[in-house]
Design a protein around this motif. Sequence first.
Motif, PDB file in Angstrom:
ATOM      1  N   ASP A 304       0.834  -1.212   0.000  1.00 57.74           N
ATOM      2  CA  ASP A 304       0.000   0.000   0.000  1.00 57.74           C
ATOM      3  C   ASP A 304       0.862   1.254   0.000  1.00 57.74           C
ATOM      4  O   ASP A 304       0.558   2.236  -0.688  1.00 57.74           O
ATOM      5  N   ARG A 305       1.945   1.232   0.753  1.00 60.02           N
ATOM      6  CA  ARG A 305       2.864   2.372   0.765  1.00 60.02           C
ATOM      7  C   ARG A 305       3.426   2.598  -0.637  1.00 60.02           C
ATOM      8  O   ARG A 305       3.523   3.729  -1.113  1.00 60.02           O
ATOM      9  N   ASN A 308       1.195   4.324  -2.947  1.00 60.91           N
ATOM     10  CA  ASN A 308       1.004   5.743  -2.629  1.00 60.91           C
ATOM     11  C   ASN A 308       2.193   6.595  -3.068  1.00 60.91           C
ATOM     12  O   ASN A 308       2.260   7.783  -2.753  1.00 60.91           O
ATOM     13  N   THR A 356      -2.395  10.247  -2.395  1.00 60.08           N
ATOM     14  CA  THR A 356      -3.342   9.605  -1.497  1.00 60.08           C
ATOM     15  C   THR A 356      -3.985   8.429  -2.231  1.00 60.08           C
ATOM     16  O   THR A 356      -3.981   8.377  -3.466  1.00 60.08           O
ATOM     17  N   PRO A 357      -4.544   7.471  -1.492  1.00 61.02           N
ATOM     18  CA  PRO A 357      -5.135   6.301  -2.153  1.00 61.02           C
ATOM     19  C   PRO A 357      -6.175   6.642  -3.211  1.00 61.02           C
ATOM     20  O   PRO A 357      -6.267   5.955  -4.238  1.00 61.02           O
ATOM     21  N   ARG A 360      -4.821   7.177  -6.814  1.00 60.48           N
ATOM     22  CA  ARG A 360      -4.247   6.074  -7.575  1.00 60.48           C
ATOM     23  C   ARG A 360      -5.001   5.873  -8.888  1.00 60.48           C
ATOM     24  O   ARG A 360      -6.224   6.032  -8.958  1.00 60.48           O
TER      25      ARG A 360
END
Length: 365
Positions: A304-305, A308, A356-357, A360
Amino acid sequence: MSNQKGQLNSQEEAGRFLLKKEKPQVYEKILKYDEKIKNKESIAIIQFQYDYTCNFVCEHCCIKRFQGRKDGRVFTINDVKELSRQADEMGLAHLVITGGEPLVFPDFDELVNAIDPQKFYITSDTNGWLLDEKRAEHLKSIGVDKIQLSIDSLSADEHDQFRRKAKSHEKALRAVDAALNAGLKIIIQTVVTKQRVRSQEFIEFLKFFNDKGVGVFVSYAKPVGAWEGNFSSLVDRADMDYMRELEKKHNVFTHLTPSYGVELGCIAVKRMVSITKYGDVMPCPYIHTSLGNFFEEPLKDIIDRGLNIKQFGQYCDTCWIAEDRNFIDKYIAKRIYGKPIPVPYSEVFTKEDFITPDQRQLYKP
């Protein structure tokens, strides 16, 4: 963007049919890839650098600077079981065993068992030196699905020189036949430089293996590892366009080739991560920055990192590390060269690189 039947190519259709029969758990995970991409989640292949032991000293070796390192915790079989558990929980379905040379690993069978062949499509990289018919049959019997075999020229002299191993070309060609005879899926992985991409030798190379019913995966030259600073070998956009035209005529593909009915462009993090022997998770095998360490935090949090970071969480139509000189100069040459690798992400990417997510965009708009 869809995974619907009409948008899969014939090879993907055949592959799914076989998976449904032989590895239904893997098949069910792959059916969910479309949804995961829409939800801005990774469908990463895990390129697992379990050990760096190798029987070759190749000219272009991308893990040269990892070899010889002795410090730090390393993967055990129990750690591999935990990696398998976490990756399965994330819905990931494909793991590539690499090194080094996997077929020299004394615990290779234990490694495959720890990954769990029922839960993962398992590929093994190899230079072919140890892959005879008996070994190929054994690999298939323990759950290995595919071999990715490195061959760099139709010329035995050129290949052997590149691999720095006499008779390596002869052994590699033997390995192709051994895999085919054992019913083990095989693709050829070949390195393509600026100097090779438009050559007649490369065309003949494609024809030779395609005539055997074997596809060719092209890895563009990267200025890392033993080729650190070798910018003259890098392809450009025109070369990549030329390669896309070859894809229409031959069974050849790159990591930029659309698959599963979707065009992801650069696949770093979104479609591939590399995990080192020491637990560091990198965006791909060639971008030597650590997004986090598997021994210190969950794989999901690390991936996830990575998503981002805008270079990996947003669509890009090129290969950052093979073609984009701005990226190579700014992030690789200035921030990774000369440091112990992998370099922590916080030393490579700055605040301006993060998104930020909800920002994406994993596939081509």
